[in-house]
Design a protein around this motif. Sequence first.
Motif, PDB file in Angstrom:
ATOM      1  N   MET A   1       0.845  -1.163   0.017  1.00  0.00           N
ATOM      2  CA  MET A   1       0.156  -0.107   0.069  1.00  0.00           C
ATOM      3  C   MET A   1       0.931   1.166   0.139  1.00  0.00           C
ATOM      4  O   MET A   1       0.545   2.237  -0.722  1.00  0.00           O
ATOM      5  N   ALA A   2       1.887   1.227   0.939  1.00  0.00           N
ATOM      6  CA  ALA A   2       2.843   2.613   0.769  1.00  0.00           C
ATOM      7  C   ALA A   2       3.446   2.766  -0.360  1.00  0.00           C
ATOM      8  O   ALA A   2       3.553   4.092  -0.865  1.00  0.00           O
ATOM      9  N   ALA A   3       3.851   1.748  -1.268  1.00  0.00           N
ATOM     10  CA  ALA A   3       4.442   2.066  -2.468  1.00  0.00           C
ATOM     11  C   ALA A   3       3.664   2.682  -3.503  1.00  0.00           C
ATOM     12  O   ALA A   3       3.867   3.380  -4.238  1.00  0.00           O
ATOM     13  N   VAL A   4       2.351   2.264  -3.375  1.00  0.00           N
ATOM     14  CA  VAL A   4       1.300   2.795  -4.285  1.00  0.00           C
ATOM     15  C   VAL A   4       1.092   4.035  -4.026  1.00  0.00           C
ATOM     16  O   VAL A   4       1.002   5.002  -4.867  1.00  0.00           O
ATOM     17  N   HIS A   5       0.839   4.421  -2.733  1.00  0.00           N
ATOM     18  CA  HIS A   5       0.524   5.761  -2.142  1.00  0.00           C
ATOM     19  C   HIS A   5       1.690   6.651  -2.770  1.00  0.00           C
ATOM     20  O   HIS A   5       1.503   7.841  -3.134  1.00  0.00           O
ATOM     21  N   GLN A   6       3.050   6.162  -2.358  1.00  0.00           N
ATOM     22  CA  GLN A   6       4.234   7.060  -2.858  1.00  0.00           C
ATOM     23  C   GLN A   6       4.304   7.180  -4.274  1.00  0.00           C
ATOM     24  O   GLN A   6       4.536   8.487  -4.866  1.00  0.00           O
ATOM     25  N   ALA A   7       3.595   6.306  -5.019  1.00  0.00           N
ATOM     26  CA  ALA A   7       3.796   6.436  -6.603  1.00  0.00           C
ATOM     27  C   ALA A   7       2.813   7.501  -6.959  1.00  0.00           C
ATOM     28  O   ALA A   7       3.026   8.022  -7.781  1.00  0.00           O
ATOM     29  N   ALA A   8       1.670   7.446  -6.410  1.00  0.00           N
ATOM     30  CA  ALA A   8       0.601   8.297  -6.700  1.00  0.00           C
ATOM     31  C   ALA A   8       0.884   9.798  -6.360  1.00  0.00           C
ATOM     32  O   ALA A   8       0.926  10.809  -7.162  1.00  0.00           O
ATOM     33  N   LEU A   9       1.603  10.025  -5.133  1.00  0.00           N
ATOM     34  CA  LEU A   9       2.112  11.298  -4.667  1.00  0.00           C
ATOM     35  C   LEU A   9       3.166  11.691  -5.730  1.00  0.00           C
ATOM     36  O   LEU A   9       3.361  12.899  -6.161  1.00  0.00           O
ATOM     37  N   ILE A  21      -4.279   4.716 -12.933  1.00  0.00           N
ATOM     38  CA  ILE A  21      -4.094   3.264 -12.145  1.00  0.00           C
ATOM     39  C   ILE A  21      -2.772   2.680 -13.039  1.00  0.00           C
ATOM     40  O   ILE A  21      -1.813   2.404 -12.210  1.00  0.00           O
ATOM     41  N   PRO A  22      -2.874   2.539 -14.290  1.00  0.00           N
ATOM     42  CA  PRO A  22      -1.541   1.854 -14.965  1.00  0.00           C
ATOM     43  C   PRO A  22      -0.199   2.700 -14.513  1.00  0.00           C
ATOM     44  O   PRO A  22       0.749   1.837 -14.254  1.00  0.00           O
ATOM     45  N   ALA A  23      -0.357   4.054 -14.437  1.00  0.00           N
ATOM     46  CA  ALA A  23       0.928   4.716 -14.338  1.00  0.00           C
ATOM     47  C   ALA A  23       1.206   4.398 -12.821  1.00  0.00           C
ATOM     48  O   ALA A  23       2.724   4.323 -12.522  1.00  0.00           O
ATOM     49  N   VAL A  24       0.315   4.755 -12.024  1.00  0.00           N
ATOM     50  CA  VAL A  24       0.813   4.365 -10.779  1.00  0.00           C
ATOM     51  C   VAL A  24       1.323   3.239 -10.215  1.00  0.00           C
ATOM     52  O   VAL A  24       2.395   2.856  -9.770  1.00  0.00           O
ATOM     53  N   ALA A  25       0.875   1.874 -10.667  1.00  0.00           N
ATOM     54  CA  ALA A  25       1.037   0.616 -10.640  1.00  0.00           C
ATOM     55  C   ALA A  25       2.514   0.314 -11.032  1.00  0.00           C
ATOM     56  O   ALA A  25       3.299  -0.166 -10.599  1.00  0.00           O
ATOM     57  N   ARG A  26       2.625   0.980 -12.425  1.00  0.00           N
ATOM     58  CA  ARG A  26       3.993   0.967 -13.135  1.00  0.00           C
ATOM     59  C   ARG A  26       5.163   1.530 -11.933  1.00  0.00           C
ATOM     60  O   ARG A  26       6.181   1.059 -11.705  1.00  0.00           O
ATOM     61  N   ARG A  27       4.860   2.666 -11.465  1.00  0.00           N
ATOM     62  CA  ARG A  27       5.893   3.258 -10.816  1.00  0.00           C
ATOM     63  C   ARG A  27       6.241   2.810  -9.306  1.00  0.00           C
ATOM     64  O   ARG A  27       7.174   2.742  -9.053  1.00  0.00           O
ATOM     65  N   ALA A  28       4.963   2.033  -8.814  1.00  0.00           N
ATOM     66  CA  ALA A  28       5.135   1.295  -7.666  1.00  0.00           C
ATOM     67  C   ALA A  28       5.588   0.019  -7.867  1.00  0.00           C
ATOM     68  O   ALA A  28       5.994  -0.607  -6.935  1.00  0.00           O
ATOM     69  N   GLY A  29       5.702  -0.445  -9.210  1.00  0.00           N
ATOM     70  CA  GLY A  29       6.190  -1.771  -9.550  1.00  0.00           C
ATOM     71  C   GLY A  29       5.368  -3.168  -9.081  1.00  0.00           C
ATOM     72  O   GLY A  29       5.702  -3.937  -8.368  1.00  0.00           O
ATOM     73  N   THR A  52      -5.245   9.075   3.963  1.00  0.00           N
ATOM     74  CA  THR A  52      -3.936   8.726   4.947  1.00  0.00           C
ATOM     75  C   THR A  52      -3.026   9.981   5.210  1.00  0.00           C
ATOM     76  O   THR A  52      -2.645  10.099   6.405  1.00  0.00           O
ATOM     77  N   ARG A  53      -2.945  10.901   4.079  1.00  0.00           N
ATOM     78  CA  ARG A  53      -2.219  12.194   4.323  1.00  0.00           C
ATOM     79  C   ARG A  53      -2.997  12.978   5.393  1.00  0.00           C
ATOM     80  O   ARG A  53      -2.380  13.635   6.426  1.00  0.00           O
ATOM     81  N   LEU A  54      -4.089  12.934   5.543  1.00  0.00           N
ATOM     82  CA  LEU A  54      -4.856  13.526   6.505  1.00  0.00           C
ATOM     83  C   LEU A  54      -4.753  13.259   8.120  1.00  0.00           C
ATOM     84  O   LEU A  54      -4.547  14.014   8.982  1.00  0.00           O
ATOM     85  N   GLU A  55      -4.528  11.848   8.061  1.00  0.00           N
ATOM     86  CA  GLU A  55      -4.483  11.259   9.367  1.00  0.00           C
ATOM     87  C   GLU A  55      -3.255  11.402   9.795  1.00  0.00           C
ATOM     88  O   GLU A  55      -2.953  10.952  10.943  1.00  0.00           O
ATOM     89  N   ARG A  56      -2.288  11.482   8.956  1.00  0.00           N
ATOM     90  CA  ARG A  56      -0.686  11.548   9.597  1.00  0.00           C
ATOM     91  C   ARG A  56      -0.415  12.842  10.581  1.00  0.00           C
ATOM     92  O   ARG A  56       0.259  12.529  11.425  1.00  0.00           O
ATOM     93  N   ASP A  57      -1.494  13.715  10.672  1.00  0.00           N
ATOM     94  CA  ASP A  57      -1.307  14.714  11.674  1.00  0.00           C
ATOM     95  C   ASP A  57      -1.995  14.572  13.036  1.00  0.00           C
ATOM     96  O   ASP A  57      -2.245  15.248  13.848  1.00  0.00           O
ATOM     97  N   SER A  58      -2.464  13.115  13.007  1.00  0.00           N
ATOM     98  CA  SER A  58      -3.108  13.103  14.509  1.00  0.00           C
ATOM     99  C   SER A  58      -2.278  12.301  15.287  1.00  0.00           C
ATOM    100  O   SER A  58      -1.359  11.370  14.939  1.00  0.00           O
ATOM    101  N   PRO A  59      -2.138  12.475  16.636  1.00  0.00           N
ATOM    102  CA  PRO A  59      -3.220  13.606  17.140  1.00  0.00           C
ATOM    103  C   PRO A  59      -2.541  14.750  17.010  1.00  0.00           C
ATOM    104  O   PRO A  59      -1.371  14.916  16.913  1.00  0.00           O
TER     105      PRO A  59
END
Length: 171
Positions: A1-9, A21-29, A52-59
């Motif tokens: 999941m983290a690799a796909v998120h990072q690829a999208a970002l 989706i194909p571009a994100v998948a390609r970049r994430a391997g 996920t980005r919004l929740e990273r500032d919790s708490p």
Amino acid sequence: MAAVHQAALELLEDPGAEVTIPAVARRAGVNPVSVYRRWGTREGLLADVAITRLERDSPPVDTGSLRGDLIAWAQSAVEDLGTPLGHAFLHALVGSLPTTPEADAERSSHLLRRIVTIQEGIFDRAAARGEHVPAPEDVFDIVLAPLYLRVLWGAPQADPVVLVDRLLKLG
């Protein structure tokens, strides 16, 4: 999941890249089928990355006062929105939001999670200190909405201190 998120970002940061989706998948391997199975659509993936980005500032940070906590939280949003990635991400997310009843329900559940984060992370602490707290929904209407709308419209960013002070005058 983290690799796909990072690829999208990473694709969002690249002004010439197409976030598919194909571009994100390609970049994430990973296999695009795996991405489709997990998120269904580009919009579903971007929504998950957003949450996920919004929740990273919790708490939220504890400054010792409701006003200070809210200003720190709003300032963090301004800083994130002020980055090229934050700016591009917000535009991509808004531009890809589906308007189906299911998508509306999913967004409502994400909003509820953000309200719970504010309630538990900021307002409960303030109440324990004896401070009067406004309704958590007012944080979205008075503080966050102007911050996000100004980015979308290309307007100068609002001062988080001014917005928080407006919010607290309601109480």
